[in-house]
Scaffold this active site. Structure first.
Site, short mmCIF file in Angstrom:
data_model
loop_
_atom_site.label_atom_id
_atom_site.label_comp_id
_atom_site.label_asym_id
_atom_site.label_seq_id
_atom_site.Cartn_x
_atom_site.Cartn_y
_atom_site.Cartn_z
CG ASN A 135 -1.05 2.99 10.00
OD1 ASN A 135 -2.25 2.85 9.71
ND2 ASN A 135 -0.29 2.15 9.91
CG HIS A 142 -1.67 2.11 14.22
ND1 HIS A 142 -0.73 1.53 13.27
CD2 HIS A 142 -0.87 3.10 15.09
CE1 HIS A 142 0.62 2.21 13.43
NE2 HIS A 142 0.29 2.98 14.36
CD GLU A 161 3.49 -1.15 4.52
OE1 GLU A 161 4.20 -0.42 4.27
OE2 GLU A 161 3.31 -1.62 5.73
CB ILE A 194 -1.05 -0.11 1.17
CG1 ILE A 194 -1.74 -1.41 1.17
CG2 ILE A 194 -1.49 1.18 1.21
CD1 ILE A 194 -2.68 -1.52 2.44
#
Length: 305
Positions: free
Chosen positions: A177, A182, A213, A170
């Protein structure tokens, strides 16, 4: 309904066992060891009932072969035989059989032992499945990937078919984040995994969460052009989710993808091609993100943008 394979050269005895068990299980019978090995390698059985004394390949030899194959080595095997001496029973158990039933057998005893071992097998499968599944996304985890990748690599060598390794992650996930928190980041990881999984449903497709991710995909049998096109579609579908990102870096959440397709050879190394896929991912990031970069069989790069 759980599946059971009966391997017995006696048509009468195989039919007798089938009659005892068919109310509770889906039964398949084979009358030679060779046929049994072929069926066991192509179907998913919860238990194999195996006669020891058969012409040609005997039950002990077949049991050895079943234990050597990755696909069948975890399937429990009950040996059924007229050999009543301790040495043969010990030998069968040492080879990997879970139980040893001597003839003449009784229907209630057969049912009880079969039920016990099928229940144990189902429980073990459930535990193994949980240990191989990423708890956040529900897809395969890193441990499952490490087992699967080498198995499929060797399968591609044996079948002489193209093998694809693909990595994606990602874009600017740390910024996401830091901006949204989160818990929101976890939801993004779930959404990306769900979208990718929806487009990787063939039996030759595999998707796992590699860590954080980052995800890894394995495809079997696709050309570089086909695999490249398929992953471009997945990248676009993830962008089409229109999950808002921090506007200072991107309008939507996107992914960058790198992959390689190769015709694997016995002397070639899986890890070296994994590194190439990772390099393609790095190039996709360096080239502006939200794109796919691929290496084909001749190591020529394919660029989406």
């Amino acid at each position: 309904m759980e599946k059971i394979l009966i391997v017995d050269d006696s048509i009468l005895q195989a039919a007798q066992l089938k009659t005892i068990l068919e109310d509770e299980y889906e039964i398949t019978t084979a009358h030679t060891a060779e046929e049994g090995l072929s069926l066991a390698s192509t179907e998913n059985y919860s238990l194999i009932l195996l006669d020891v004394v058969m012409p040609g390949m005997d039950g002990f030899t077949l049991l050895k072969k079943l234990q050597e194959e990755i696909i069948t080595q975890s399937v429990p095997v009950i040996l059924i035989t007229s050999l009543t001496d301790i040495e043969n029973e010990q030998y069968g158990l040492i080879l990997g059989a879970v139980d040893y039933v001597t003839k003449p057998f009784h229907a209630r005893i057969i049912k009880a032992r079969v039920n016990t071992h099928v229940k144990l097998y189902k429980y073990r499968r459930q535990i193994e499945q949980q240990s191989m599944t990423d708890q956040l996304t529900g897809i395969a985890n890193r441990r499952k990937y490490e087992d699967y990748s080498i198995t499929k690599w060797n399968e591609a060598i044996r079948l002489r078919v193209p093998f694809t390794i693909c990595m994606f992650d990602i874009d600017r996930f740390k910024v996401y984040n830091d901006t949204f928190g989160h818990p929101a980041g976890d939801k993004v990881i779930e959404a990306v995994a769900k979208t990718a999984a929806a487009h990787l449903k063939r039996s030759t497709d595999f998707l796992a969460r590699y860590g954080g991710e980052e995800f890894v995909v394995i495809l079997l049998g696709d050309s570089a052009e086909k695999a490249f096109a398929h992953l471009k579609k997945i990248r676009q579908e993830i962008e089409n989710l229109h999950i808002p990102h921090d506007p200072s870096v991107s309008q939507w959440v996107t992914v960058s993808i790198g992959g390689v397709t190769v015709m694997p050879q016995r002397e070639s190394s899986y890890d070296s091609y994994l590194k190439i896929a990772d390099t393609m991912l790095y190039d996709a990031k360096k080239s502006g993100r939200n794109r796919v970069i691929w290496a084909d069989e001749k190591m020529k790069q394919l660029h989406e943008k």
